[in-house]
Enzyme design. Structure first.
Site, short mmCIF file in Angstrom:
data_model
loop_
_atom_site.label_atom_id
_atom_site.label_comp_id
_atom_site.label_asym_id
_atom_site.label_seq_id
_atom_site.Cartn_x
_atom_site.Cartn_y
_atom_site.Cartn_z
N ASP A 6 0.86 -1.19 0.00
CA ASP A 6 0.00 0.00 0.00
C ASP A 6 0.89 1.23 0.00
O ASP A 6 1.62 1.47 0.97
CB ASP A 6 -0.91 -0.01 1.23
CG ASP A 6 -1.61 1.32 1.43
OD1 ASP A 6 -2.14 1.86 0.43
OD2 ASP A 6 -1.61 1.84 2.57
N VAL A 7 0.85 2.01 -1.07
CA VAL A 7 1.71 3.19 -1.20
C VAL A 7 0.89 4.45 -0.94
O VAL A 7 -0.03 4.78 -1.71
CB VAL A 7 2.36 3.27 -2.60
CG1 VAL A 7 3.32 4.46 -2.66
CG2 VAL A 7 3.10 1.98 -2.91
N GLY A 8 1.21 5.13 0.15
CA GLY A 8 0.59 6.41 0.45
C GLY A 8 1.51 7.55 0.07
O GLY A 8 2.63 7.34 -0.40
N ASN A 9 1.06 8.76 0.29
CA ASN A 9 1.87 9.92 -0.06
C ASN A 9 3.12 10.06 0.81
O ASN A 9 4.13 10.62 0.37
CB ASN A 9 1.04 11.20 0.04
CG ASN A 9 0.01 11.29 -1.07
OD1 ASN A 9 0.34 11.32 -2.24
ND2 ASN A 9 -1.27 11.31 -0.68
N ALA A 12 5.11 3.91 2.36
CA ALA A 12 4.65 2.70 1.67
C ALA A 12 4.71 1.54 2.67
O ALA A 12 5.72 1.37 3.36
CB ALA A 12 5.53 2.40 0.46
N GLY A 108 -9.67 7.70 -4.28
CA GLY A 108 -8.34 7.17 -4.00
C GLY A 108 -8.38 5.68 -3.74
O GLY A 108 -9.31 5.17 -3.09
N ASP A 110 -6.66 3.91 -1.73
CA ASP A 110 -6.64 3.58 -0.31
C ASP A 110 -8.02 3.67 0.30
O ASP A 110 -8.40 2.84 1.15
CB ASP A 110 -5.66 4.49 0.43
CG ASP A 110 -5.91 5.98 0.19
OD1 ASP A 110 -6.59 6.34 -0.80
OD2 ASP A 110 -5.43 6.79 1.01
N THR A 188 4.80 28.81 24.71
CA THR A 188 4.52 28.76 23.27
C THR A 188 4.30 27.32 22.82
O THR A 188 3.36 27.02 22.07
CB THR A 188 5.70 29.38 22.48
OG1 THR A 188 5.83 30.75 22.85
CG2 THR A 188 5.47 29.28 20.98
#
Length: 261
Positions: A6-9, A12, A108, A110, A188
């Site tokens: 499964d290759v995501g942005n 992988a 998509g 996915d 902060t």
């Protein structure tokens, strides 16, 4: 064994299945320039560590939202495993579910695979699948397994990176649950963490409530992705967390393609 990819942005993910049993999983940063040879050097070592041999793999299935990464993964399957990879949603590998949206071709891979997996774990129910990745997506899956649309929001890390990049004096911080439930920060860093963490919780809660109201029926909320557990720890937003939802979806898709249950 089945090798599911499964290759995501951002990352992988690779997993080995024997039938429906997930035997091992690994991830690597997504890089569409990475060659089949580079994938194999990395993967071969990890497979050996887990006690698996290259020859054990007799099928490969790929899902990708990064089209340029596909060729080298197909070459990986052909050159090193001696098989032609199945590509989710392409050619003969149909989804097996209805995509009830205006632009089904734009869904998509996915998200479609997650719908298949969600239907397997909660059949006959309306489902809301929340996936934490580069983007955070919210998807409505009907009782029949049909994908009925959803929401795309900026991912948590993407939002934080944009904030730090645009404000010169803000420091880079890690995403984590605040030390206490107060929403009034004294430093902060604590103010940034509150804004990102509790602000994101508020967005998730609001979108879940709006989608449930629009659907008008009970929905099972299923979360996946690395940050799901982090939000569940303090906010308890989900009915269940499925870390391997996408990989299991690829396994189910392969099984359907081969006439298995």
């Amino acid at each position: 064994m089945l090798l599911a990819i499964d290759v995501g942005n951002t990352n992988a993910k690779f997993a080995l299945f024997r039938g429906s049993d997930l035997l091992a999983r690994w991830r690597i940063a997504t890089d569409d320039r990475r060659t089949a040879d580079e994938y194999m050097v990395w993967l071969d070592q990890l497979m050996r560590i887990e006690g698996h041999a290259r020859g054990d793999v007799d099928a490969v299935i790929i899902s990708t939202v990064v089209p340029r990464a596909l060729h080298n993964l197909q070459l990986l399957a052909h050159k090193y495993f001696g098989v032609e990879a199945l590509v989710a949603g392409r050619g003969a590998v149909g989804w097996g579910i209805a995509l009830k949206v205006d632009e089904p071709q734009a869904v998509g891979a996915d998200r479609a695979v997650n719908a298949i997996s969600a239907q397997a774990v909660e059949p006959g129910k309306d489902k809301l699948v929340i996936s934490f990745g580069t983007a955070t997506t919210f998807d409505h899956i009907g009782p029949d397994g049909a994908y009925r649309g959803g929401i795309i929001a900026p991912g948590v890390n993407l939002s934080l990176e944009a904030l730090v990049a645009a404000a010169a004096k803000l420091p880079r911080i890690a995403i984590e649950a605040p030390a206490n439930p107060s929403v009034i920060g004294r430093t902060t860093e604590s103010q940034m963490l509150i804004g990102v963490y509790w602000g994101y919780v508020a967005m998730i809660e609001g979108l879940i409530a709006r989608m449930k109201a629009e659907v008008g029926k009970p929905m099972t909320v299923i979360a996946t992705g690395g940050l799901a557990t982090l939000f569940q720890e303090q906010a308890h937003l989900f009915d269940r967390i499925e870390p391997d939802l996408t990989l299991n979806g690829l396994m189910h898709l392969y099984a359907k393609q081969n006439g298995q249950k």
